[in-house]
Enzyme design. Sequence first.
Site, mmCIF file in Angstrom:
data_model
loop_
_atom_site.group_PDB
_atom_site.id
_atom_site.type_symbol
_atom_site.label_atom_id
_atom_site.label_comp_id
_atom_site.label_asym_id
_atom_site.label_seq_id
_atom_site.Cartn_x
_atom_site.Cartn_y
_atom_site.Cartn_z
ATOM 1 N N ASP A 43 0.841 -1.203 0.000
ATOM 2 C CA ASP A 43 0.000 0.000 0.000
ATOM 3 C C ASP A 43 0.876 1.252 0.000
ATOM 4 O OD1 ASP A 43 0.873 -0.265 2.603
ATOM 5 O OD2 ASP A 43 -1.129 -0.231 3.515
ATOM 6 N N ASP A 82 -0.909 -6.224 -0.269
ATOM 7 C CA ASP A 82 -1.229 -5.664 1.044
ATOM 8 C C ASP A 82 -2.736 -5.576 1.247
ATOM 9 O OD1 ASP A 82 0.677 -5.011 2.950
ATOM 10 O OD2 ASP A 82 1.331 -3.218 1.887
ATOM 11 N N LYS A 112 -0.597 -9.645 2.662
ATOM 12 C CA LYS A 112 0.148 -9.210 3.858
ATOM 13 C C LYS A 112 -0.797 -8.395 4.731
ATOM 14 C CE LYS A 112 3.503 -5.917 3.732
ATOM 15 N NZ LYS A 112 2.884 -4.810 4.525
ATOM 16 N N GLU A 114 -0.885 -6.092 8.327
ATOM 17 C CA GLU A 114 -0.181 -5.439 9.427
ATOM 18 C C GLU A 114 -0.890 -5.780 10.735
ATOM 19 O OE1 GLU A 114 0.345 -1.211 8.987
ATOM 20 O OE2 GLU A 114 1.177 -1.388 6.972
ATOM 21 N N GLU A 181 9.532 -4.304 10.257
ATOM 22 C CA GLU A 181 9.908 -2.965 9.769
ATOM 23 C C GLU A 181 10.435 -2.122 10.921
ATOM 24 O OE1 GLU A 181 7.044 -1.069 7.234
ATOM 25 O OE2 GLU A 181 8.217 0.777 7.134
HETATM 26 O O1 KIV Z 1 3.646 -1.202 1.681
HETATM 27 C C1 KIV Z 1 4.858 -1.490 1.718
HETATM 28 O O2 KIV Z 1 5.657 -1.108 0.866
HETATM 29 C C2 KIV Z 1 5.330 -2.287 2.849
HETATM 30 C C3 KIV Z 1 6.805 -2.470 2.952
HETATM 31 C C4 KIV Z 1 7.389 -1.272 3.605
HETATM 32 C C5 KIV Z 1 7.164 -3.709 3.667
HETATM 33 O O3 KIV Z 1 4.566 -2.721 3.647
#
Ligand code: KIV
Length: 258
Positions: A43, A82, A112, A114, A181
């Site tokens: 994202d 994401d 992914k 968070e 991160e």
């Molecule tokens: O959105 C993104 O680019 C990320 C990376 C920083 C791992 O989550």
Amino acid sequence: MKTTTLSLRKLKGQRPIVAATAYDALTARYAAEAGVDLLLVGDSVGNTLLGFANTIPVTLDMMVHHTSAVARARPEALVVADVPFVEAHFEFKQVLASCQRLMQVAGAEAVKIEGGSGLAGKIGRIVDAGVPVMGHLGLQPQQVQVLGRYRRFGVKPAEAEQLLEDALALERAGVFAVVAEMVEPNLARTMTETLKVPLIGIGSGPGCDGQILVSTDLLGFVPDAMPSFAHAFAAVGDEMKRGFAAYVMAVRAGKFPK
Ligand code: KIV
């Protein structure tokens, strides 16, 4: 050979995993041809390409749009999308529907999410439904309005302990990898040694199973806005400017077209 979540897991302890973000088919093709193992449709497209200040305005529709473009390149690398801002905190059915769109419609091979222990239960159910999930701990850019600023995580002992617990909770939930991160480098090394799944670091030092960078950073698109931990391996921004300038000069001078 095509990278899968399984083959990526097997790289742990064998060789460093190399991951990068990609938001379009062209970049995906170049990155995969160069040997990148995992392409994250992050994202971060919001603040790198779309002109937003951070990742918060990025919607599921935008993620589907960019993930589709990356998937259409049919890269050998694993394509991970994401789950955008707050989506993972909705009711399970709605989160699952978002994952379904990212995989069935857009062509992601994994997502992914968070979040730590608080989301582990839901992540476990998502994995059970057939959606491979990569975790994301430490600095979670979707939390920027709560945090107030980007900072390093796991420096204080209590926070370090929580991060390790979160990583283990995600592993128990069935994630195939975890992104760490801006995690304090010694802690990131301990997390790497503790987890059975790969820990992929960004700004978390060299002790991780692999590294991920934002493609516009690593390609040197905007050198003056480079995070301190990143590195430009090329100067694509300057090269683009040179190309446009040469075109402008050629047209104005009547040298193009011939
Ligand atoms: O959105 C993104 O680019 C990320 C990376 C920083 C791992 O989550």
